[in-house]
Design an enzyme around this catalytic site. Structure first.
Site, PDB file in Angstrom:
ATOM      1  N   LYS A  41     -21.630 -16.171 -20.871  1.00  0.00           N
ATOM      2  CA  LYS A  41     -22.348 -16.431 -22.124  1.00  0.00           C
ATOM      3  C   LYS A  41     -21.617 -17.450 -22.996  1.00  0.00           C
ATOM      4  O   LYS A  41     -22.245 -18.263 -23.670  1.00  0.00           O
ATOM      5  CB  LYS A  41     -22.563 -15.111 -22.889  1.00  0.00           C
ATOM      6  CG  LYS A  41     -23.606 -14.223 -22.225  1.00  0.00           C
ATOM      7  CD  LYS A  41     -24.986 -14.858 -22.315  1.00  0.00           C
ATOM      8  CE  LYS A  41     -26.033 -14.082 -21.557  1.00  0.00           C
ATOM      9  NZ  LYS A  41     -27.376 -14.672 -21.673  1.00  0.00           N
ATOM     10  N   SER A  71     -24.686 -12.037 -26.501  1.00  0.00           N
ATOM     11  CA  SER A  71     -24.500 -10.782 -27.238  1.00  0.00           C
ATOM     12  C   SER A  71     -23.103 -10.755 -27.832  1.00  0.00           C
ATOM     13  O   SER A  71     -22.289 -11.646 -27.569  1.00  0.00           O
ATOM     14  CB  SER A  71     -24.702  -9.577 -26.329  1.00  0.00           C
ATOM     15  OG  SER A  71     -23.494  -9.276 -25.683  1.00  0.00           O
ATOM     16  N   SER A  72     -22.816  -9.699 -28.576  1.00  0.00           N
ATOM     17  CA  SER A  72     -21.536  -9.611 -29.276  1.00  0.00           C
ATOM     18  C   SER A  72     -20.355  -9.434 -28.325  1.00  0.00           C
ATOM     19  O   SER A  72     -19.208  -9.540 -28.760  1.00  0.00           O
ATOM     20  CB  SER A  72     -21.584  -8.467 -30.286  1.00  0.00           C
ATOM     21  OG  SER A  72     -21.973  -7.278 -29.653  1.00  0.00           O
ATOM     22  N   CYS A  73     -20.607  -9.179 -27.033  1.00  0.00           N
ATOM     23  CA  CYS A  73     -19.501  -9.048 -26.052  1.00  0.00           C
ATOM     24  C   CYS A  73     -18.690 -10.330 -25.892  1.00  0.00           C
ATOM     25  O   CYS A  73     -17.634 -10.316 -25.274  1.00  0.00           O
ATOM     26  CB  CYS A  73     -20.016  -8.735 -24.649  1.00  0.00           C
ATOM     27  SG  CYS A  73     -21.108  -7.375 -24.530  1.00  0.00           S
ATOM     28  N   TYR A  90     -19.583 -11.051 -17.932  1.00  0.00           N
ATOM     29  CA  TYR A  90     -20.747 -11.394 -18.762  1.00  0.00           C
ATOM     30  C   TYR A  90     -20.328 -12.336 -19.892  1.00  0.00           C
ATOM     31  O   TYR A  90     -20.977 -13.354 -20.158  1.00  0.00           O
ATOM     32  CB  TYR A  90     -21.339 -10.095 -19.326  1.00  0.00           C
ATOM     33  CG  TYR A  90     -22.444 -10.309 -20.314  1.00  0.00           C
ATOM     34  CD1 TYR A  90     -23.767 -10.428 -19.900  1.00  0.00           C
ATOM     35  CD2 TYR A  90     -22.176 -10.415 -21.682  1.00  0.00           C
ATOM     36  CE1 TYR A  90     -24.787 -10.633 -20.813  1.00  0.00           C
ATOM     37  CE2 TYR A  90     -23.185 -10.629 -22.599  1.00  0.00           C
ATOM     38  CZ  TYR A  90     -24.488 -10.731 -22.155  1.00  0.00           C
ATOM     39  OH  TYR A  90     -25.500 -10.948 -23.060  1.00  0.00           O
ATOM     40  N   HIS A 128     -26.471   0.918 -21.231  1.00  0.00           N
ATOM     41  CA  HIS A 128     -25.631   0.979 -22.422  1.00  0.00           C
ATOM     42  C   HIS A 128     -25.698   2.391 -23.003  1.00  0.00           C
ATOM     43  O   HIS A 128     -26.494   3.225 -22.578  1.00  0.00           O
ATOM     44  CB  HIS A 128     -26.096  -0.050 -23.459  1.00  0.00           C
ATOM     45  CG  HIS A 128     -25.622  -1.431 -23.148  1.00  0.00           C
ATOM     46  ND1 HIS A 128     -24.338  -1.838 -23.377  1.00  0.00           N
ATOM     47  CD2 HIS A 128     -26.258  -2.491 -22.602  1.00  0.00           C
ATOM     48  CE1 HIS A 128     -24.191  -3.099 -23.000  1.00  0.00           C
ATOM     49  NE2 HIS A 128     -25.348  -3.524 -22.520  1.00  0.00           N
TER      50      HIS A 128
HETATM   51  P1  GDP Z   1     -19.874  -1.619 -24.568  1.00  0.00           P
HETATM   52  O1  GDP Z   1     -20.458  -1.649 -25.964  1.00  0.00           O
HETATM   53  O2  GDP Z   1     -19.821  -2.953 -23.922  1.00  0.00           O
HETATM   54  O3  GDP Z   1     -18.526  -0.918 -24.549  1.00  0.00           O
HETATM   55  O4  GDP Z   1     -20.859  -0.795 -23.601  1.00  0.00           O
HETATM   56  P2  GDP Z   1     -21.548   0.624 -23.612  1.00  0.00           P
HETATM   57  O5  GDP Z   1     -22.764   0.642 -24.457  1.00  0.00           O
HETATM   58  O6  GDP Z   1     -21.756   0.970 -22.154  1.00  0.00           O
HETATM   59  O7  GDP Z   1     -20.491   1.669 -24.186  1.00  0.00           O
HETATM   60  C1  GDP Z   1     -20.244   1.816 -25.563  1.00  0.00           C
HETATM   61  C2  GDP Z   1     -19.342   3.001 -25.807  1.00  0.00           C
HETATM   62  O8  GDP Z   1     -20.084   4.214 -25.599  1.00  0.00           O
HETATM   63  C3  GDP Z   1     -18.122   3.100 -24.873  1.00  0.00           C
HETATM   64  O9  GDP Z   1     -17.033   3.572 -25.638  1.00  0.00           O
HETATM   65  C4  GDP Z   1     -18.562   4.156 -23.862  1.00  0.00           C
HETATM   66  O10 GDP Z   1     -17.480   4.813 -23.244  1.00  0.00           O
HETATM   67  C5  GDP Z   1     -19.342   5.092 -24.774  1.00  0.00           C
HETATM   68  N1  GDP Z   1     -20.257   6.016 -24.076  1.00  0.00           N
HETATM   69  C6  GDP Z   1     -20.344   7.347 -24.301  1.00  0.00           C
HETATM   70  N2  GDP Z   1     -21.213   7.928 -23.457  1.00  0.00           N
HETATM   71  C7  GDP Z   1     -21.734   6.928 -22.701  1.00  0.00           C
HETATM   72  C8  GDP Z   1     -22.696   6.911 -21.658  1.00  0.00           C
HETATM   73  O11 GDP Z   1     -23.236   7.924 -21.230  1.00  0.00           O
HETATM   74  N3  GDP Z   1     -23.008   5.686 -21.134  1.00  0.00           N
HETATM   75  C9  GDP Z   1     -22.414   4.524 -21.576  1.00  0.00           C
HETATM   76  N4  GDP Z   1     -22.781   3.367 -21.028  1.00  0.00           N
HETATM   77  N5  GDP Z   1     -21.463   4.532 -22.550  1.00  0.00           N
HETATM   78  C10 GDP Z   1     -21.127   5.717 -23.113  1.00  0.00           C
END
Ligand code: GDP
Length: 318
Positions: A142, A109-111, A138, A181
């Site tokens: 990857k 993934s893009s991570c 992760y 996510h």
């Molecule tokens: P990332 O893309 O690896 O950072 O993973 P995430 O999808 O978990 O988070 C993406 C962004 O969404 C981050 O800035 C989080 O802080 C924000 N975010 C806002 N609300 C939420 C929530 O309820 N759950 C998660 N997982 N992320 C949230």
């Protein structure tokens, strides 16, 4: 062009979000799909993985099996993200080499890209800077997988390729609020706030980070396109070329769900990478375009969530 016609295709990780989308997509190809149930084939075990490949003799292998999760899950389960993913991908690649698999597609993934990679992120940004610490477990696994696929190509002439999808969402996503996510988390939180008549919904962080989102059916279609048309050493990005701020996403979901309350931010939660938009120009040049708009995709996912909400949440380990 690599043809799937008449081939036996093993989708490793067929119960996960990407794996199940690949199974749906492969139904329209003239190939036979094989799968391994987790209870019977533990992909962390080299012996079990090799035995399965020796018995099934697939000609094509797609590695969609992985431990995946959001910002909180990476912090809580670092061993699962690093060790499990290293083992799964290494076992499958070595078995695929040993039993003469014709084509293998490894997914990440893009991570994997550096935290401050220039945006949109092109494939050659890999290993040019430090990773985002919240998901480096992760990412390092990857990156090792991409390198291993390249190593088999270089040392043994294997047609092993890697594709890195952007943030995906859709049916079979993980809606567990602690490990998911952002997309499924916000769909669930906003839906529950509407159901409970709550005056507000809490979004983690500042809401300013930007993310790119792709519906998993678009991703599966792109991956089959890549299997057919791509055979290069370097990995290929799979995305939509569009991103959105988390706060804007929250408002879009609220509109779709019909939640009229306020959206508030919890600044004690991490933002993660400020922006993560990939360049998918290489994929465009192969002649593939996304079809599902963000609004359509969220609508579709929300309807799936409503249908499934009586059942137990899906296991996020693909
Ligand atoms: P990332 O893309 O690896 O950072 O993973 P995430 O999808 O978990 O988070 C993406 C962004 O969404 C981050 O800035 C989080 O802080 C924000 N975010 C806002 N609300 C939420 C929530 O309820 N759950 C998660 N997982 N992320 C949230």
């Amino acid at each position: 062009m690599f043809s799937l016609t008449g081939k036996k295709v093993w989708v490793a990780g067929h119960r996960g979000m990407v794996g199940s989308a690949l199974i749906r997509r492969l139904a329209s190809e003239a190939c036979t799909v094989v799968t391994a149930e987790r209870a019977q084939v533990d992909l962390i075990s080299q012996e079990a993985t090799h035995r399965f490949v020796a018995d099934e003799q697939p000609q094509v292998v797609i590695i969609a099996a992985a431990k995946v999760g959001g910002i909180a899950a990476n912090a809580r389960y670092p061993v699962d993200f690093l060790y499990h993913n290293l083992m799964i991908q290494s076992n499958i690649m070595e078995a695929s080499h040993k039993y003469n698999v014709q084509k293998l597609l490894f997914l990440g993934s893009s991570c994997i890209y550096p935290k401050f990679a220039p945006q949109p992120i092109t494939e050659d940004a890999l290993l040019t800077g430090s990773l985002e610490p919240t998901n480096e477990w992760y990412a390092i696994a990857k990156i090792a997988g991409i390198k291993l696929a390249q190593a088999y190509r270089i040392q043994h002439g294997r047609d092993f390729i890697s594709a890195m999808p952007t943030n995906l969402y859709g049916p079979c996503d993980n809606f567990d609020l602690e490990t998911s996510h952002v997309m499924p988390a916000l769909i669930r939180k906003i839906h529950e706030a509407k159901q409970n008549g709550s005056p507000n919904v809490t979004v983690w962080g500042t809401g300013t980070p930007r993310r790119e989102f792709m519906h998993v059916d678009d991703c599966a279609d792109a991956l089959i396109h890549v299997l057919h048309h791509y055979s290069e050493l370097e990995h290929i990005n799979i995305g939509t070329n569009q991103d959105i701020a988390i706060s804007e996403l929250a408002h879009m979901i609220a509109d779709i769900v019909g939640f009229r309350g306020a959206i508030v931010h919890d600044h004690s939660k991490p933002d993660g990478t400020p922006r993560k938009l990939m360049s998918s120009e290489r994929l465009r040049h192969l002649g593939w375009e996304p079809r599902v708009s963000l609004k359509q995709g969220i609508n579709h996912t929300y309807r799936w969530y409503l249908d499934q909400s009586q059942q137990a949440p899906n296991d996020h380990d693909g």
